[in-house]
Scaffold this motif. Structure first.
Motif, PDB file in Angstrom:
ATOM      1  N   LEU A 375     -51.588 -60.958  83.975  1.00 50.36           N
ATOM      2  CA  LEU A 375     -50.959 -60.654  82.685  1.00 50.36           C
ATOM      3  C   LEU A 375     -51.762 -61.240  81.526  1.00 50.36           C
ATOM      4  N   GLN A 376     -52.388 -62.397  81.743  1.00 53.45           N
ATOM      5  CA  GLN A 376     -53.286 -62.944  80.725  1.00 53.45           C
ATOM      6  C   GLN A 376     -54.476 -62.008  80.521  1.00 53.45           C
ATOM      7  N   ASP A 377     -55.009 -61.481  81.609  1.00 53.67           N
ATOM      8  CA  ASP A 377     -56.111 -60.527  81.487  1.00 53.67           C
ATOM      9  C   ASP A 377     -55.675 -59.324  80.651  1.00 53.67           C
ATOM     10  N   PHE A 378     -54.448 -58.878  80.863  1.00 52.47           N
ATOM     11  CA  PHE A 378     -53.895 -57.769  80.076  1.00 52.47           C
ATOM     12  C   PHE A 378     -53.828 -58.126  78.590  1.00 52.47           C
ATOM     13  N   ARG A 379     -53.329 -59.317  78.283  1.00 53.64           N
ATOM     14  CA  ARG A 379     -53.215 -59.711  76.873  1.00 53.64           C
ATOM     15  C   ARG A 379     -54.587 -59.851  76.225  1.00 53.64           C
ATOM     16  N   GLU A 380     -55.559 -60.354  76.963  1.00 52.97           N
ATOM     17  CA  GLU A 380     -56.867 -60.671  76.379  1.00 52.97           C
ATOM     18  C   GLU A 380     -57.842 -59.496  76.424  1.00 52.97           C
ATOM     19  N   GLY A 381     -57.656 -58.582  77.394  1.00 57.28           N
ATOM     20  CA  GLY A 381     -58.577 -57.463  77.518  1.00 57.28           C
ATOM     21  C   GLY A 381     -57.954 -56.101  77.322  1.00 57.28           C
ATOM     22  N   GLY A 382     -56.615 -56.033  77.289  1.00 58.26           N
ATOM     23  CA  GLY A 382     -55.943 -54.766  77.065  1.00 58.26           C
ATOM     24  C   GLY A 382     -55.370 -54.111  78.305  1.00 58.26           C
ATOM     25  N   ALA A 401     -52.551 -53.371  90.591  1.00 62.44           N
ATOM     26  CA  ALA A 401     -51.910 -54.580  90.061  1.00 62.44           C
ATOM     27  C   ALA A 401     -50.417 -54.318  89.857  1.00 62.44           C
ATOM     28  N   ASP A 402     -50.049 -53.046  89.632  1.00 55.00           N
ATOM     29  CA  ASP A 402     -48.636 -52.686  89.531  1.00 55.00           C
ATOM     30  C   ASP A 402     -47.893 -53.054  90.816  1.00 55.00           C
ATOM     31  N   SER A 403     -48.555 -52.853  91.956  1.00 58.61           N
ATOM     32  CA  SER A 403     -47.939 -53.193  93.243  1.00 58.61           C
ATOM     33  C   SER A 403     -47.748 -54.689  93.382  1.00 58.61           C
ATOM     34  N   LEU A 404     -48.735 -55.465  92.924  1.00 54.64           N
ATOM     35  CA  LEU A 404     -48.602 -56.920  93.005  1.00 54.64           C
ATOM     36  C   LEU A 404     -47.431 -57.411  92.159  1.00 54.64           C
ATOM     37  N   VAL A 405     -47.293 -56.850  90.963  1.00 55.44           N
ATOM     38  CA  VAL A 405     -46.179 -57.239  90.106  1.00 55.44           C
ATOM     39  C   VAL A 405     -44.852 -56.818  90.744  1.00 55.44           C
ATOM     40  N   ALA A 406     -44.798 -55.585  91.257  1.00 57.34           N
ATOM     41  CA  ALA A 406     -43.564 -55.091  91.871  1.00 57.34           C
ATOM     42  C   ALA A 406     -43.180 -55.924  93.088  1.00 57.34           C
ATOM     43  N   GLU A 407     -44.156 -56.319  93.873  1.00 56.76           N
ATOM     44  CA  GLU A 407     -43.858 -57.134  95.049  1.00 56.76           C
ATOM     45  C   GLU A 407     -43.324 -58.500  94.639  1.00 56.76           C
ATOM     46  N   ALA A 408     -43.938 -59.097  93.623  1.00 55.15           N
ATOM     47  CA  ALA A 408     -43.455 -60.396  93.152  1.00 55.15           C
ATOM     48  C   ALA A 408     -42.027 -60.291  92.626  1.00 55.15           C
ATOM     49  N   ALA A 421     -45.030 -58.410  81.712  1.00 56.40           N
ATOM     50  CA  ALA A 421     -45.196 -57.658  82.954  1.00 56.40           C
ATOM     51  C   ALA A 421     -44.833 -56.197  82.760  1.00 56.40           C
ATOM     52  N   TRP A 422     -43.720 -55.940  82.087  1.00 59.45           N
ATOM     53  CA  TRP A 422     -43.320 -54.551  81.869  1.00 59.45           C
ATOM     54  C   TRP A 422     -44.313 -53.838  80.956  1.00 59.45           C
ATOM     55  N   ALA A 423     -44.764 -54.513  79.912  1.00 54.42           N
ATOM     56  CA  ALA A 423     -45.736 -53.895  79.006  1.00 54.42           C
ATOM     57  C   ALA A 423     -47.016 -53.524  79.749  1.00 54.42           C
ATOM     58  N   ALA A 424     -47.433 -54.383  80.675  1.00 53.98           N
ATOM     59  CA  ALA A 424     -48.679 -54.149  81.402  1.00 53.98           C
ATOM     60  C   ALA A 424     -48.560 -52.965  82.356  1.00 53.98           C
ATOM     61  N   VAL A 425     -47.497 -52.924  83.146  1.00 56.04           N
ATOM     62  CA  VAL A 425     -47.376 -51.827  84.115  1.00 56.04           C
ATOM     63  C   VAL A 425     -47.054 -50.511  83.404  1.00 56.04           C
ATOM     64  N   TYR A 426     -46.309 -50.565  82.312  1.00 55.98           N
ATOM     65  CA  TYR A 426     -45.991 -49.347  81.571  1.00 55.98           C
ATOM     66  C   TYR A 426     -47.260 -48.748  80.967  1.00 55.98           C
ATOM     67  N   LYS A 427     -48.126 -49.604  80.455  1.00 54.66           N
ATOM     68  CA  LYS A 427     -49.390 -49.089  79.915  1.00 54.66           C
ATOM     69  C   LYS A 427     -50.226 -48.460  81.018  1.00 54.66           C
ATOM     70  N   ASP A 428     -50.298 -49.124  82.193  1.00 53.15           N
ATOM     71  CA  ASP A 428     -51.019 -48.531  83.317  1.00 53.15           C
ATOM     72  C   ASP A 428     -50.525 -47.116  83.608  1.00 53.15           C
ATOM     73  N   CYS A 486     -43.858 -48.138  92.307  1.00 51.60           N
ATOM     74  CA  CYS A 486     -43.808 -49.577  92.009  1.00 51.60           C
ATOM     75  C   CYS A 486     -43.277 -49.823  90.598  1.00 51.60           C
ATOM     76  N   VAL A 487     -43.750 -49.034  89.628  1.00 51.67           N
ATOM     77  CA  VAL A 487     -43.267 -49.193  88.252  1.00 51.67           C
ATOM     78  C   VAL A 487     -41.778 -48.882  88.192  1.00 51.67           C
ATOM     79  N   ALA A 488     -41.348 -47.897  88.975  1.00 52.38           N
ATOM     80  CA  ALA A 488     -39.915 -47.582  89.014  1.00 52.38           C
ATOM     81  C   ALA A 488     -39.098 -48.761  89.525  1.00 52.38           C
ATOM     82  N   GLN A 489     -39.586 -49.431  90.547  1.00 53.79           N
ATOM     83  CA  GLN A 489     -38.847 -50.576  91.093  1.00 53.79           C
ATOM     84  C   GLN A 489     -38.785 -51.723  90.090  1.00 53.79           C
ATOM     85  N   ILE A 490     -39.858 -51.924  89.331  1.00 55.86           N
ATOM     86  CA  ILE A 490     -39.843 -52.957  88.291  1.00 55.86           C
ATOM     87  C   ILE A 490     -38.826 -52.588  87.211  1.00 55.86           C
TER      88      ILE A 490
END
Length: 756
Positions: A375-382, A401-408, A421-428, A486-490
């Protein structure tokens, strides 16, 4: 039978191939052989290196037998000479290194080039373990140098014992020939300080990082008799320096590494190696590994089999690596230093399948930090990265990475920011990459913007990615559909009901590629027609517009982990589904050395034929995993190959990693147990288990009948006792179970045009 012969041959040659394994066994660490996977053999080539380092260390230390680069690792078991002892950050054979440093002991004339400084060695005089590497090097005049190293998270302690009566020299290479680098000698402390900006795979990502540097500080316990640099204008020479010592000395060397500064490298040394006690440092590293490895217990296995499993666990605990230094980290996304902790070397396309799922069990204390790093990579690199090394590399497809977030999220981890987390997977899921309609996004295409979900623009319009517009389009369609799930589960977990419905429906896009003529997934053009089939018309794996990533229709048809019920229905029922799997295996399409095939042997569970899963996982484990240096088929890919073996040995596997469910296979040993971070112990017993008795006759969990081929995350975390009764013949255990269909309809259902 061939698999049995291969396993028997590996056992017979074990003492020759793996002399570093002691005949005397003690704790779990004593079973680990870091040389496994370092030799090309009849089984395959694992591309691993014999790392001395703690779990998830920022810097790994390895003997170096060749100059590593993309597709070449530092150590190969068959090389006759060692050219250095290296602090490396290369995570996999086909990834490059960055910020490295190399040391080499020598006597006689100064030799700085790798091809000139190499010294012969004998594997019978080589010892490799997670806490120490030791080898005797032969000098050109017939004498011997004893080299040893142990390590901490960011530092190493090396001990070089030179021949009596002979002056010794320690060479330090801070940058390779032709690479910009710096080196200096501190006239007061005699330290050698260097840095280099080398990132071997920087051409694979969009970012220039002018502030990136790998720093090193090398300290000597004894004062050298002479020190010199060889950092001249001659670009044929590496950058570096050397220190010479009186005859017959044992020289202790401490090396600190950093991505922040030379001062931070010194601080890392002070924190992690405060003295020169080699045995104390080794004992601390040994204890660190034992705490992790010792959580796994195995009964009913030979020493060689225990070595295979504990080595797999060792490999699984190396990645992702730490990329922060006591509260600060360099970001390879905005080229600046930040407060906080970070990780890199996520081989996500490989590891989202099982390696990440294994880490939630054996290293849950790391999971929140790893997700936070993405998520830091997302904030710093987009964007969250695909394969950070340490920055974007645009390697492989989809946004797993969406799967990793969904699993967590599914497993109840809470130590990361939900809104981010939601902003990152939604952008993906919703934002196409720059130039999406003007680029083909070929595999490893250099100097491109961040790829994200290549072809997403047309995926949103057509319900699939067309092969005439985007490379690897068919594979991407199927893998993107899983990421949509995965995004749906999040969204569901975060209370976003509308988003949940939208992405759940879009996750069924995989069905738009099902070609009923072949009973397989197939690539489509933008006009809806099927891609042309090259060669034999009935072989959809060979075509000019195949659209596949490292595979074919056969490799990818069952790729949507989340939609096996849908695939079963498309194929006309369970019997047809199982018959198609039979064809898949009989036709040689299951290539276990590459990750898309890893879940396939477990798919018979979905078709009511679990006995075929039980036989197939045993067959693959025997054929693809050996016991010596050549005992790993296919690049380990940051622990994914190893994680498959560990799960399979326990008797289950994470087919859909973000679901929190594990499909049951065939436990390989009489008893295995895992001590969990919550203090409970999960155990698996297999009564009457043997090579012949591979079939489950009945199962219970905590004494209650288990009649489905599924266990859950919650059952494992509760410290359950899973018990099987095994036999030599298939049974009907769990044959009535079927997967639950997804209660949604595709957003865009593409009508099948006339099959070609």
């Amino acid at each position: 039978m061939a698999a049995v012969k291969t396993a028997a041959l590996s056992l017979a040659l074990c003492s020759l191939l793996a002399p570093a394994i002691s005949a005397q066994r003690g704790d779990a660490v004593s079973y680990v052989n870091p040389l496994v996977g370092t030799q090309r053999s009849a089984i395959g080539y694992g591309g691993t290196m014999p790392f001395v380092a703690p779990p998830f260390a920022m810097t790994d230390w390895t003997p170096q037998t060749r100059q590593n680069k993309i597709s070449v690792t530092s150590y190969n078991y068959d090389d006759p000479q060692i050219t250095g002892f290296m602090g490396t950050h290369q995570p996999a054979i086909w990834m490059g290194d960055y910020g490295y440093v190399t040391l080499m002991p020598q006597t006689g004339p100064l030799r700085v080039l790798p091809q000139e400084r190499g010294l012969a060695y004998d594997h019978r005089e080589e010892e490799a373990s997670p806490d120490r590497y030791s080898v005797w090097l032969r000098t050109p005049d017939g004498q011997r140098i004893h080299a040893e190293m142990t390590a901490t998270d960011r530092c190493a302690l090396l001990r070089f014992t030179f021949p009596k009566g002979v002056a010794g020299r320690v060479l330090v290479e801070t940058a390779r020939a032709g690479i910009e680098g710096h080196v200096a000698i501190d006239g007061t402390t005699h330290d050698i300080v260097g840095d280099n900006p080398d990132r071997m795979d920087k051409h694979l990502g969009p970012l220039a990082l002018p502030n990136f540097r790998g720093y090193s500080v090398v300290e000597f316990e004894q004062a050298p008799t002479n020190e010199r640099t060889f950092d001249g204008e001659d670009k044929t020479l590496p950058h570096g320096a050397y220190a010479e010592f009186a005859a017959g000395e044992t020289v202790l060397v401490r090396v600190g590494t950093s991505f922040l500064s030379a001062e931070q490298a010194r601080d890392n040394l002070r924190r992690e190696l405060p003295d020169w006690d080699f045995e104390r440092a080794r004992a601390k590293l040994h204890a660190t590994w034992e705490e992790k490895l010792g959580r796994l217990k195995i009964d009913g296995a030979t020493d060689a089999e225990k070595t295979r499993l504990y080595t797999a666990l060792y490999h699984s605990l190396l990645y992702p690596r730490e990329f922060s230094e006591y509260g600060r980290y360099y970001s390879a996304y905005d080229d600046a230093v930040h407060n906080g902790a970070s990780y890199t070397s996520f081989s996500i396309w490989d590891t989202f399948r099982a390696e990440n799922s294994l880490l939630t069990l054996v290293a849950p204390e790391r999971v929140d930090g790893m997700i936070t790093a993405l998520l830091q990579d997302f904030r710093e690199g987009g964007w969250m990265p695909k394969w950070p090394n340490p920055s974007y590399t645009n390697i492989m497809i989809a946004t797993h990475a969406d799967s990793l977030v969904a699993e967590a999220v599914r497993k109840g981890f809470h130590g990361f920011d939900r809104e981010t987390a939601w902003a990152a997977v939604y952008k993906d899921a919703m934002t196409p990459p720059d130039g999406d309609l003007t680029r083909r996004w070929s595999d490893r295409e250099p100097h491109t913007p961040y790829e994200a979900r290549a072809g997403l623009t047309l995926y949103k319009q057509l319900g699939y990615i067309p092969v005439d517009k985007t490379d690897e389009a068919a594979s991407s369609t199927l893998e993107d559909s899983y990421d949509d799930w995965c995004v749906a589960q999040i969204a569901k977990a975060f209370g976003r009901t509308k988003d949940y419905g939208f992405f759940l429906s879009r996750s069924l896009n995989d069905r738009n590629l099902y070609n009923p003529k072949y009973g397989l997934m197939d690539g489509r053009r933008s006009d809806g027609s099927w891609a042309p089939i090259g060669g034999e018309r009935d072989n959809p794996g060979n075509r000019s517009e195949s659209g596949w990533t490292e595979g074919s229709s056969w490799v990818y048809t069952w790729a949507p982990f989340h939609d096996q019920a849908g695939i079963l229905d498309l194929m006309g029922g369970a019997d047809n589904y199982a018959a198609k799997l039979d064809q898949h295996f009989a036709g040689g399409h299951n290539v276990h050395s590459n990750e898309p095939s890893h879940h396939y042997p477990y798919l018979y569970d979905f078709a009511g034929q679990p006995w075929k899963t039980q036989a197939k996982v045993r067959e693959i484990a025997a054929k693809e995993y050996g016991f010596g240096p050549g005992g790993l088929d296919g690049d380990d890919d940051c622990g994914q190959m190893s994680a498959w073996l560990l799960f399979t040995a326990f008797g289950f596997y994470s087919v859909n990693p973000a679901s929190g469910e594990y499909m049951i296979g065939s436990p390989m040993y009489g008893r295995m147990s895992l001590k969990l971070a919550n203090g409970k112990t999960f155990s698996v017993d297999a009564e009457n288990n043997s090579a012949e008795n591979m079939y489950i006759q009945s199962a219970t969990i905590n004494g209650r009948p288990l009649n489905i081929p599924v266990i859950t995350w919650e059952q494992i975390q509760a410290g359950s006792h899973l018990r099987f009764v095994m036999g030599a013949k298939p049974s009907q255990w769990a044959a009535q179970w079927r997967p639950t269909p997804i209660a949604a309809k595709p957003l865009i259902a593409v009508r099948s045009s006339t099959p070609q």
